[in-house]
Design an enzyme around this catalytic site. Structure first.
Site, PDB file in Angstrom:
ATOM      1  CG  ASP A  11      -1.699   1.201   1.458  1.00 37.65           C
ATOM      2  OD1 ASP A  11      -1.557   2.169   0.675  1.00 37.65           O
ATOM      3  OD2 ASP A  11      -2.495   1.223   2.409  1.00 37.65           O
ATOM      4  CB  ILE A  12       1.596   3.805  -2.587  1.00 39.87           C
ATOM      5  CG1 ILE A  12       2.862   4.537  -3.023  1.00 39.87           C
ATOM      6  CG2 ILE A  12       0.374   4.727  -2.564  1.00 39.87           C
ATOM      7  CD1 ILE A  12       2.853   4.971  -4.485  1.00 39.87           C
ATOM      8  CG  ASN A  25      -9.877  13.274 -10.359  1.00 38.81           C
ATOM      9  OD1 ASN A  25      -9.840  14.485 -10.145  1.00 38.81           O
ATOM     10  ND2 ASN A  25     -10.420  12.430  -9.491  1.00 38.81           N
ATOM     11  N   GLY A  33      -9.556   4.251  -5.656  1.00 40.62           N
ATOM     12  CA  GLY A  33      -8.250   3.636  -5.874  1.00 40.62           C
ATOM     13  C   GLY A  33      -7.155   4.257  -5.017  1.00 40.62           C
ATOM     14  CB  VAL A  34      -3.540   4.731  -5.691  1.00 44.32           C
ATOM     15  CG1 VAL A  34      -3.428   5.696  -6.832  1.00 44.32           C
ATOM     16  CG2 VAL A  34      -2.320   4.807  -4.796  1.00 44.32           C
ATOM     17  CG  ASP A  35      -7.087  10.597  -5.986  1.00 42.35           C
ATOM     18  OD1 ASP A  35      -6.459  11.238  -5.125  1.00 42.35           O
ATOM     19  OD2 ASP A  35      -7.822  11.133  -6.847  1.00 42.35           O
ATOM     20  CB  THR A 119      -2.619  -0.001 -14.571  1.00 46.04           C
ATOM     21  OG1 THR A 119      -2.307   0.059 -13.172  1.00 46.04           O
ATOM     22  CG2 THR A 119      -1.404   0.407 -15.380  1.00 46.04           C
ATOM     23  N   GLY A 120      -5.650   1.239 -13.258  1.00 45.16           N
ATOM     24  CA  GLY A 120      -6.836   0.835 -12.508  1.00 45.16           C
ATOM     25  C   GLY A 120      -8.084   1.389 -13.185  1.00 45.16           C
TER      26      GLY A 120
END
Ligand code: AR6
Length: 170
Positions: A11-12, A25, A33-35, A119-120
Site C-alpha cells: 500500500d503506497i 484526476n 483507488g490509490v487517490d 492501470t486501474g
C-alpha cells in the site's frame, strides 16, 4: 550517481520515501483507488491544500506536503484514460513519469515511489504501461543525477514480478 530502481508490493501510503506519487484526476480533489487511499491516510488537510492547486492537466504533475503520511511529499499526476492506445495515451503516460521526476528533482527530493498510474480505473493495459514506465524513468533519470531511488509500488504480486523482470532486463 546511478539511481536504484526497485519494485515492491505494498500500500503506497505506508512507504517512508521523500515523495509518493498519486494517480489523481484533473480536479485533484480525490477519488477512488490509490487517490482515495492517499487522501484517507493523509487527512483532510490534503484536500484543503489541493483546493489551492487549481487542478492538473493530464500528463502534468503538482506537489503537496504529505501531511499525516510517512512520506514527506505527494506528487499528484494525472494519467490518461485508455481508449485504444491511438489517442496519445503512451505519450501522456510517459509525460506523467517524466514531469513527476522533474518536479521531484527541482525541489531536491531523492526517493520517489510510483503506483502503476492509469492501470486501474483509467484502464491502461498493465502489460503496456509497465515497460513504458520503466523505460521513461530510466531515460529521465539520466538527466536528473540528484534522484537516488525510484520505487515501483505494485498492488499485486503479479505486477511486482512484471516490474522486477523489466528492471533486471537492462
Ligand atoms: N497502493 C498502491 N497501489 C494502489 C493502491 C494503494 N493503496 N490502491 C490502488 N492501487 P487507480 P488510475 C493500484 O484506479 O487508473 C481515481 O478515482 C491499482 O491496483 O488508483 O490512474 C482517481 O481520482 C492500480 O494498479 O488509478 C482518478 O479518477 C493502480 O494503483 C482515477 O481513479 C492505479 O489504479 C485514476 O485512475
Amino acid at each position: 550517481m546511478t539511481a536504484v530502481l526497485r519494485a515492491v508490493c505494498a500500500d503506497i501510503t505506508t512507504l517512508a520515501v521523500d515523495a509518493i506519487v498519486n494517480a489523481a484526476n484533473n480536479s485533484l480533489l480525490g477519488g477512488s483507488g490509490v487517490d482515495g487511499a492517499i487522501h484517507r491516510a493523509a487527512g483532510r488537510d490534503l484536500l484543503r491544500f489541493c483546493r489551492t492547486l487549481d487542478g492538473c492537466k493530464t500528463g502534468n504533475a503538482k506537489i503537496s506536503p504529505g501531511f499525516r503520511l510517512p512520506a514527506t511529499h505527494i506528487i499528484h499526476t494525472v494519467g490518461p484514460i485508455w481508449s485504444d492506445g491511438r489517442h496519445g495515451e503512451p505519450a501522456l503516460l510517459a509525460s506523467c513519469y517524466r514531469r513527476t521526476l522533474e518536479l521531484a528533482a527541482k525541489v531536491g527530493l531523492k526517493s520517489i515511489a510510483f503506483p502503476c498510474i492509469s492501470t486501474g480505473a483509467f484502464g491502461y493495459p498493465s502489460e503496456q504501461a509497465a515497460p513504458l514506465a520503466v523505460r521513461t524513468v530510466r531515460d529521465t533519470l539520466l538527466g536528473l543525477p540528484g534522484i537516488e531511488e525510484v520505487v515501483f509500488c505494485c498492488f499485486t504480486e503479479e505486477e511486482k514480478a512484471r516490474y522486477e523482470g523489466l528492471i533486471a532486463n537492462k
